[in-house]
Each structure stands twice: as C-alpha cells, then as structure tokens.
Design a protein around this motif. Structure first.
Motif, short mmCIF file in Angstrom:
data_model
loop_
_atom_site.label_atom_id
_atom_site.label_comp_id
_atom_site.label_asym_id
_atom_site.label_seq_id
_atom_site.Cartn_x
_atom_site.Cartn_y
_atom_site.Cartn_z
N ARG A 148 30.60 31.38 43.01
CA ARG A 148 30.15 31.27 41.63
C ARG A 148 31.16 30.43 40.86
N LEU A 149 30.72 29.37 40.23
CA LEU A 149 31.63 28.45 39.57
C LEU A 149 32.03 28.99 38.20
N LEU A 150 33.33 28.92 37.95
CA LEU A 150 33.92 29.48 36.74
C LEU A 150 34.40 28.35 35.85
N ASP A 151 34.11 28.45 34.55
CA ASP A 151 34.57 27.46 33.59
C ASP A 151 36.02 27.71 33.21
N SER A 152 36.57 26.83 32.39
CA SER A 152 37.94 27.01 31.91
C SER A 152 38.01 28.20 30.96
N SER B 77 32.55 37.61 54.33
CA SER B 77 31.78 38.78 53.89
C SER B 77 30.59 38.31 53.06
N ASP B 78 29.78 39.26 52.62
CA ASP B 78 28.63 38.93 51.79
C ASP B 78 29.01 38.75 50.31
N LEU B 79 30.28 38.97 50.00
CA LEU B 79 30.74 38.85 48.62
C LEU B 79 30.78 37.38 48.21
N LYS B 80 30.58 37.14 46.92
CA LYS B 80 30.54 35.78 46.40
C LYS B 80 31.46 35.70 45.18
N PRO B 81 32.76 35.49 45.42
CA PRO B 81 33.70 35.45 44.30
C PRO B 81 33.58 34.16 43.50
N TYR B 82 34.36 34.11 42.42
CA TYR B 82 34.40 32.92 41.58
C TYR B 82 35.34 31.87 42.16
N ALA B 83 35.09 30.62 41.81
CA ALA B 83 36.00 29.52 42.10
C ALA B 83 35.76 28.46 41.03
N LYS B 84 36.64 27.47 41.00
CA LYS B 84 36.53 26.40 40.00
C LYS B 84 36.37 25.06 40.70
N LEU B 85 35.38 24.30 40.30
CA LEU B 85 35.20 22.96 40.85
C LEU B 85 36.18 22.02 40.16
N TYR C 53 39.02 40.48 36.21
CA TYR C 53 39.05 41.77 36.89
C TYR C 53 37.93 41.86 37.92
N GLU C 54 36.77 41.36 37.58
CA GLU C 54 35.65 41.39 38.53
C GLU C 54 35.98 40.57 39.76
N ASN C 55 36.62 39.43 39.55
CA ASN C 55 36.93 38.56 40.69
C ASN C 55 37.95 39.18 41.62
N ILE C 56 38.92 39.89 41.07
CA ILE C 56 39.90 40.59 41.91
C ILE C 56 39.21 41.60 42.82
N LYS C 57 38.21 42.28 42.30
CA LYS C 57 37.52 43.31 43.07
C LYS C 57 36.72 42.74 44.23
N ILE C 58 36.20 41.51 44.06
CA ILE C 58 35.29 40.99 45.09
C ILE C 58 35.92 39.91 45.97
N GLN C 59 37.13 39.44 45.64
CA GLN C 59 37.76 38.42 46.48
C GLN C 59 38.12 38.96 47.85
#
Length: 274
Positions: A250-254, A231-239, A268-274
C-alpha cells in the motif's frame, strides 16, 4: 572501496565502476549524500522532534522505528536524488522505500548491534534490497560505526539465534550462529552527510559508543517494486523512483509535518503488519 568521498548524483560510467565494487563486496562507502551543514540541520530537526515527544516514550519509539511516516524531514531525506539515484543503479528504475529507522547510540553507551543479516527477518520473497545508511553525526570506530564482512552477501541465509541481550539495539538481539573473524571486518567510518550502501544479506554489526557525543544514523531500506512479503500481509511503502506496476504494498504519501496524529495512526498500523 574507494579511498575518497564520492558524489553519485548522476548516472554514468563512474557509477558503473562503484557498482562493480558493490557487487563484489556487498557494500560501498563513503558517498557524499548531503553536505555536512545539511546533516547538522537534520540532526537539529530530529532533536527538536525528540524534545517535542519528551515524556511520551511511545512517540519517541515511533520516531525511531517509522521516521519517514511521522517526520516530514525524514521523508524528505528518503526521496533525495543524491540517495535514490545510486539505489536505482543497484535495484533498477522502480524503487520503494520499505522502511526507515534511526539508529542512535547515546554518549558512553553500551549499546551495540550483533552480527546479523537484515533479510533474514524481513519476510521478503527475494533479495532485491539495499540499505542506504546516512550519518547525521561523526561515525567512527570510537562512536560505534558499522562493521561489514566483505563478500558475505554472496552466502545463503545463515542460521541466527535470538539472544534478547538488553544492550542489543536489534529487537530480539538476533545474531548469526557462525563465528566471524573481527580481523576480516571493514569499519564503516562516515562524516556527517556521508552514507554507505549495503546488501541485505551482508554480515554486519556495530560496537558501543565510547565517546561523549551521540552517534546518529538513518537507515533507509529500499526494495524493487517487484518484491513482496511472503505472508498475506500488505504493509505500507513509499514509491521514491519510477512506477509501481505490482501493487504488492500500500503506497504511503509524505507525512503532514512532525508527529501528526493521522500519520501516527498509520505508522502504528504499519508496525503491526510489517
């Protein structure tokens, strides 16, 4: 599968041997990721966080669905070389943590997980994914350990149906629409501190917990940095290893401790867009 517990901290010839087994079966276990004492300590931290969120079902649910975003110790686990190094042997040097989930079955619980394929519902453009499942309690047939069908990861995605069964721990009770012979299944029994690795297309499920102790596991879903959502959504992830030269997430810090409000907002935002 090897009959002994394997520690895979450093890459080398031995890792190539277990990788061949993983490629053939779609899974490998047991791997000694942390010590039993460490596992008990992490369990204690989890249960302390649960007490902190007592009376707040939304926060407890968030800890289950986005623990690496709101619990500093879950983020710490997800970045451990003893867990990440075997993952890089499968996915390559550049790896993201896409998601983490606590799967908990309470004592004498009827909760189960139906036969399914993970990647069927994740909206990914490829299958360069592996799940590391870490036991924080004894995980046995009696407590409702995972079951794998060897070699099923070589099949294409199969049809699933949504059952919405109340005791099914999957969000929609999703279940593969083909018959699985239980005699073909491998039971993934693990001691605290041991983990399994499995492919996102592998047929797997689990049974209820018939014991008087909780069954606690942390599922860590790792992907190659080249993967992206369809999809066009861009959720968070951790490198967690190497570099991200794609920018598909979008890279998420600790997280800032346990249940920090800023971290909760992002989760909560990440749940909505994953």
């Amino acid at each position: 599968m090897s009959s002994g517990v394997i520690c895979l901290v450093n890459k080398g010839n031995h890792m190539s041997e277990w990788k061949n087994q993983y490629d053939k079966d779609g899974y490998y276990f047991p791997i000694q990721a942390i010590t039993g004492e460490q596992a008990l300590d992490y369990r204690a931290q989890l249960e302390a966080a649960e007490r902190l969120a007592q009376g707040d079902p939304a926060k407890k649910k968030l800890m289950q669905l986005q623990p690496a975003a709101v619990l500093d110790f879950a983020d710490e686990i997800a970045r451990m070389p003893s867990i990440v190094n075997p993952v890089t042997e499968i996915l390559g040097d550049n790896v993201l943590l896409w998601n983490a989930t606590f799967f908990i079955k309470e004592p004498q619980s009827s909760s189960f997980i139906s036969w399914h394929q993970d990647l069927k519902y994740w909206g990914m453009d490829d299958s360069h994914e592996v799940t590391a499942w870490l036991a924080l309690s004894d995980v046995t047939t009696a407590t409702g350990c995972m079951k794998f069908v060897p070699g099923s990861h070589t099949l294409d995605m199969v049809d699933h149906v949504d059952t919405f069964e109340e005791d099914n721990l999957l969000s929609r009770g999703q279940e593969i629409a083909v018959d699985v012979n239980e005699d073909d299944a491998t039971h993934v029994q693990l001691k605290p501190g041991e983990m399994s690795l499995h492919h996102g297309k592998l047929f797997h499920g689990s049974s209820p917990n018939t014991t008087d102790d909780r069954r606690i596991g942390l599922a860590l879903r790792y992907i190659s940095t080249a993967m992206q959502q369809t999809s066009d959504l861009k959720p968070y992830a951790k490198l967690v290893a190497g570099e991200d030269n794609y920018g598909n997430f979008r890279l998420l810090d600790s997280p800032n401790g346990v249940l920090n409000q800023d971290d909760i907002t992002v989760a909560y935002e990440n749940i909505k867009i994953q």
